[in-house]
Motif scaffolding. Structure first.
Motif, PDB file in Angstrom:
ATOM      1  N   ALA A 229       6.203   2.467   5.008  1.00 36.01           N
ATOM      2  CA  ALA A 229       5.753   1.416   4.101  1.00 36.01           C
ATOM      3  C   ALA A 229       4.769   0.502   4.840  1.00 36.01           C
ATOM      4  O   ALA A 229       4.926   0.238   6.031  1.00 36.01           O
ATOM      5  CB  ALA A 229       6.949   0.616   3.616  1.00 36.01           C
TER       6      ALA A 229
ATOM      7  N   SER B 231       0.828  -1.202   0.000  1.00 33.43           N
ATOM      8  CA  SER B 231       0.000   0.000   0.000  1.00 33.43           C
ATOM      9  C   SER B 231       0.863   1.253   0.000  1.00 33.43           C
ATOM     10  O   SER B 231       2.083   1.192   0.201  1.00 33.43           O
ATOM     11  CB  SER B 231      -0.925   0.011   1.217  1.00 33.43           C
ATOM     12  N   GLY B 232       0.200   2.355  -0.196  1.00 35.94           N
ATOM     13  CA  GLY B 232       0.886   3.643  -0.197  1.00 35.94           C
ATOM     14  C   GLY B 232      -0.113   4.763  -0.024  1.00 35.94           C
ATOM     15  O   GLY B 232      -1.277   4.541   0.321  1.00 35.94           O
TER      16      GLY B 232
ATOM     17  N   GLN C 215       6.419  12.738  -2.166  1.00 31.92           N
ATOM     18  CA  GLN C 215       6.997  11.806  -1.210  1.00 31.92           C
ATOM     19  C   GLN C 215       7.967  12.515  -0.268  1.00 31.92           C
ATOM     20  O   GLN C 215       7.996  12.251   0.943  1.00 31.92           O
ATOM     21  CB  GLN C 215       7.710  10.660  -1.938  1.00 31.92           C
TER      22      GLN C 215
ATOM     23  N   ALA D 107       8.913  -0.170  -1.539  1.00 33.90           N
ATOM     24  CA  ALA D 107       8.195  -0.234  -0.262  1.00 33.90           C
ATOM     25  C   ALA D 107       8.053  -1.666   0.229  1.00 33.90           C
ATOM     26  O   ALA D 107       8.117  -1.931   1.442  1.00 33.90           O
ATOM     27  CB  ALA D 107       6.822   0.410  -0.415  1.00 33.90           C
TER      28      ALA D 107
ATOM     29  N   TYR E 291       3.535   2.715 -11.123  1.00 32.67           N
ATOM     30  CA  TYR E 291       3.742   2.682  -9.679  1.00 32.67           C
ATOM     31  C   TYR E 291       4.481   1.431  -9.211  1.00 32.67           C
ATOM     32  O   TYR E 291       4.690   1.237  -8.010  1.00 32.67           O
ATOM     33  CB  TYR E 291       2.400   2.774  -8.951  1.00 32.67           C
TER      34      TYR E 291
ATOM     35  N   CYS F 131       2.383   7.422  -3.991  1.00 35.11           N
ATOM     36  CA  CYS F 131       3.732   7.436  -3.420  1.00 35.11           C
ATOM     37  C   CYS F 131       3.732   6.572  -2.163  1.00 35.11           C
ATOM     38  O   CYS F 131       2.682   6.129  -1.706  1.00 35.11           O
ATOM     39  CB  CYS F 131       4.197   8.856  -3.110  1.00 35.11           C
ATOM     40  N   GLU F 132       4.896   6.336  -1.614  1.00 30.80           N
ATOM     41  CA  GLU F 132       5.013   5.420  -0.476  1.00 30.80           C
ATOM     42  C   GLU F 132       4.379   5.968   0.778  1.00 30.80           C
ATOM     43  O   GLU F 132       3.725   5.257   1.530  1.00 30.80           O
ATOM     44  CB  GLU F 132       6.497   5.130  -0.228  1.00 30.80           C
TER      45      GLU F 132
ATOM     46  N   VAL G 214       7.522   2.042  -7.072  1.00 29.88           N
ATOM     47  CA  VAL G 214       7.190   2.424  -5.698  1.00 29.88           C
ATOM     48  C   VAL G 214       6.873   1.187  -4.872  1.00 29.88           C
ATOM     49  O   VAL G 214       7.337   1.036  -3.730  1.00 29.88           O
ATOM     50  CB  VAL G 214       6.003   3.403  -5.677  1.00 29.88           C
TER      51      VAL G 214
END
Length: 837
Positions: free
Chosen positions: A707, A559-560, A581, A784, A777, A702-703, A780
């Protein structure tokens, strides 16, 4: 000899006129007739204090003055330069028209002699018949230039009679004079032509009286007045000093000192201001240059970080070294060396995975050297310690791999007793029973499992629950997970010893089934650690108990932070994922952004519970310790932050799933969630939401501060399964086979549980997501996913997480105090988990 005042005849040697009493002064040839008596303020020189008639000379009777000439003169136009009737004769600066360089007496007509007696008053009425020209009649009538000078008639009055007459004249002069209408029509000035001969301003009689030829002007300079004055006082005319000399002898005025002071002050202040602004401009230039230098350094760091995230380690190292060539702070030096060390670790891991163990060990050594360059670690201490652990772990693996590779035997290395050769497994049953809670993985099975044949596909593209796999009948038991129905059905089947070959679990309750007697360890169906080495570690931790892995997953649900691009541009000035980020890389920065969003009229998140899983995924201690509830520090941090944000109006309270409005309205900046949000929650290609933000590609990813993950599906093999060979094939094919995983990614938009594939797709420019405006993505997720650690999970986490959020929501909304809310949570948890102390 005649009286210089009234013109009466006098005997030679007489000093006083018997008619007017005027004292006679010998003519000195310069200013005839001037007397040494004081000047009357109202009349000609020597006149007593008689008021001046408003229209004529002192002592004149109330005769109206012609608009252009002397009193009683007919309406003849006045020459612009002289007396009435005079034509275009230049006026001497000091006298009457035509007079040259004679000074004007301050109180009388030009060229008049000094008189020591009052002037004979003029008669009230002009004479009806011609009279002999006198000084007075000459002033009252125009004079013809050709008239010869005539002697003045003898006066008929005695001095005794003249005195009352003078007094009468003074009385008349003191009264207002009524102007009579002019005798002739008015003629405008300058009426005469310039060709006409100018009229002589002085009468012949006047000229004769002053012993001056009528046609000749006075030739003395302006200084002659001073000469006359001195002559009247008995000063020889030779002592007259020219005006130019007098002006030179006048004392020169000193230049005012205050002007000099002001000038000096202005110069000093101006100079100081100039110096100030010069140095200020220099400082501004220096500040601007420094700002540009820092921006250039930051750009180098950003480039290096991007290369690192993309697994382009060599380019990353080059960029970090370029940064070190700049003038840096201690923190920047630490950051650069840390980036170099991490990049070497990445290169070492790749080499180790490829079996190049010597190369890997060399890179690990380079990483250690990079870390040793900086002795004082502060800002990046934790990251440095993490990097050290990665180096140590990688070196051990490389050394172990190197040793195993150099062993030469005639027989393969013995398989540990806990590992079973899956090809030796046998199927003894005739039906393969699989428990699921929805159709997702069932459809994947029918589409991608080699040899699987479904019974039918209906008009809604729904696959049947039954079919064949080889000789086995396949039956899917689909039980929705609503209100725990799926777990209840599965638990019942396991307890009753029913046929359960494969069953699916979610992360929230996976630990419940990772025990002997319920699920089989992966090694017991022939799935080794080496087979699962490319999976993300957290996916194995979810189904690990006592160091034993009980399941495997084909997907990751990393997830982010999913944020609104339009709001990001408006409030933060950019929607670039890397830039955003950097603004939310920790929770303190995250709260700063939340404040900016609030000021701009936006919520940071739709609910406080939106961020809960981020904190819960990063707990350093488990929920239950020694049989009692344990509240981890990271969860406490979530409580404190959420309360602040709710009180500040930066987020709302309520259930997590009441966040749908955030996906369809531009009121909320971000949510925290996994990639399956894009497909199932955000309205992409939803006919009811064709104008949604997701449909327009209005989100980005984004992260975030930490994380984390949410969700995921794991396949487990029932301990009582009688089809172990087929179960082993299904687990390996559907979760570990790279070809199948690629199909799931490219056809089903899945995120593969493979670090290799994740980085590969992260570098593929064609892997853009439409919900994210074309953003790829995967890079990313790849970064993460390696940071997630859920080794503290317990089988009771789902119950405790749910009840804790419900209780804290009452605290956030002000319904309960924190102590009361926590007490309510603890009470409910013990009701649902009786084994708690």
């Amino acid at each position: 000899m005649f009286c210089v005042n009234c013109g009466s005849p006098m005997k030679d040697g007489e000093m006083f006129c018997i008619r007017c009493g005027m004292k006679q002064i010998p003519n000195n040839g310069i200013n005839p007739g001037m007397s040494g008596r004081p000047v009357s303020p109202y009349g000609n020189p020597g006149m007593p204090n008689q008021p001046m008639s408003p229209y004529g000379a002192p002592g004149m009777a109330n005769q109206p003055m012609s608009p252009y000439g002397a009193p009683g003169m007919p309406n003849q136009p006045m020459s612009p330069y002289g007396a009435p009737g005079m034509v275009n004769q230049p006026m001497s600066p000091y006298g009457a028209p035509g007079m040259v360089n004679q000074p004007m007496s301050p109180y009388g007509n030009p060229g008049m002699p000094a008189q020591n007696a009052p002037m004979q008053p003029m008669p009230q009425q002009a004479p009806q018949q011609p009279v002999q020209a006198t000084a007075q009649t000459a002033a009252a009538q125009p004079v013809q230039q050709t008239a010869p000078a005539q002697p003045v008639a003898q006066p008929t009055q005695t001095p005794a009679q003249a005195a009352p007459a003078a007094q009468s004249t003074l009385a008349q002069a003191a009264q207002p004079i009524q102007q009579t209408a002019p005798a002739q029509p008015e003629q405008p000035p300058f009426a005469q032509s310039a060709s006409e001969e100018p009229t002589q301003v002085l009468s012949n009689n006047a000229a004769a009286r002053q012993s001056v030829p009528p046609t000749v002007g006075i030739t003395q300079t302006a200084d002659i007045f001073n000469v006359n004055a001195k002559t009247a006082q008995g000063v020889p005319p030779t002592e007259v000093t020219p005006k130019s000399v007098l002006e030179e002898e006048k004392p020169k005025k000193k230049f005012p000192w205050w002007i000099i002071a002001i000038a000096v002050g202005v110069l000093i202040i101006g100079g100081a201001a100039g110096v100030f602004f010069f140095f200020r401009s220099q400082k501004v230039k220096e500040e601007k240059a420094e700002e540009e230098r820092l921006e250039a350094i930051q750009q180098l760091f950003d480039n290096a970080d991007d290369f690192y995230e993309s697994k382009k380690y060599e380019q990353a190292i080059s960029e970090y070294k370029d940064v070190l060539n700049e003038e840096l702070t201690d923190d920047d030096i630490e950051r650069a060396y840390l980036g170099i060390a991490k990049s070497y670790v990445g290169m070492a891991n790749e080499a180790s995975n490829n079996g190049d163990y010597d190369v890997a060990l060399g890179y690990y050594k380079d990483a250690e050297n990079a870390l040793s360059q900086v002795k004082e670690w502060s800002t990046y201490k934790k990251k440095m310690e993490s990097c050290e652990k990665d180096i140590e772990k990688g070196r051990k693996n490389a050394e172990s791999g190197k040793e195993s590779k150099t062993i030469v035997t005639s027989e393969p290395a013995p398989i540990p007793s806990t590992v079973v050769d899956r090809y030796s497994l046998q199927d003894t049953g005739d039906t393969l029973t699989i428990y699921v809670w929805n159709d997702e993985w069932k459809n994947f099975f029918w589409k991608y499992m080699p040899g699987a044949v479904y019974d039918y596909l209906d008009d809604a593209y729904r696959y049947s629950d039954t079919g064949k796999l080889g000789d086995l009948d396949v039956v899917f038991k689909v039980v929705p997970s609503t209100d725990g129905a799926y777990q209840d059905s599965l638990d019942k089947a396991i307890r009753n010893g029913e046929d359960v070959d494969i069953f699916l679990v979610e992360a929230d309750y996976a630990q419940k089934y990772t025990v002997d007697g319920i699920a089989l360890p992966m090694k017991e169906i022939g799935i080794t650690d080496a087979d699962m080495a490319d999976q993300y570690a957290y996916t194995q931790q979810v189904v690990t108990n006592g160091g034993v892995i009980y399941g495997s997953s084909w997907q990751t649900c990393i997830s982010g932070m999913i944020y609104n691009r339009a709001i990001a541009k408006q409030v933060l000035g950019t929607d670039d994922p890397a830039s955003i980020q950097a603004m939310v890389s920790d929770w303190d920065k995250y709260e700063e952004v939340a404040g900016k969003m609030k000021n701009a009229g936006y919520k940071m998140t739709p609910r406080a519970s939106t961020t809960y899983r981020v904190f819960a995924n990063n707990m350093s201690t488990p929920w239950i310790v020694n049989g009692s509830i344990n509240l981890d520090d990271n969860v406490k941090k979530w409580v404190d932050m959420s309360k602040r944000m709710v009180d500040a109006g930066q987020t709302n309270t309520g259930d997590l799933w009441n966040t749908g409005d955030a996906f369809y309205s531009n009121t909320t900046f971000c949510v925290f969630g996994p990639a399956w949000y894009f497909d199932y929650c955000m309205g992409y290609d939803d006919y009811d939401q064709v104008d949604s933000i997701a449909d327009k590609g209005g989100w980005a990813f984004c992260e975030g501060p930490q994380a984390h993950f949410w969700g995921g599906t794991w396949l487990c093999v029932g301990a009582q399964s009688d089809n172990l060979r087929t179960c082993s094939d299904i687990i390996y094919t559907m979760t570990l086979d790279k070809d199948i995983l690629k199909k799931l990614v490219e056809n089903e938009n899945q995120n593969p549980n493979s670090k290799e594939l994740m980085y590969q797709y992260g570098n593929d420019a064609t892997m853009g997501n439409m919900v994210l405006g074309g953003q790829n993505y995967y890079s990313v997720l790849a970064s993460a996913g390696s940071k997630i650690d859920v080794s503290t999970m317990t089988e009771k986490d789902m119950v405790l997480n749910d009840q804790f959020q419900l209780a804290m929501d009452k605290y956030f909304s002000g319904q309960l105090s924190y102590d009361d809310a926590y007490a309510e949570f603890e009470k409910k948890a013990k009701e649902l988990i009786p084994t708690l102390n």
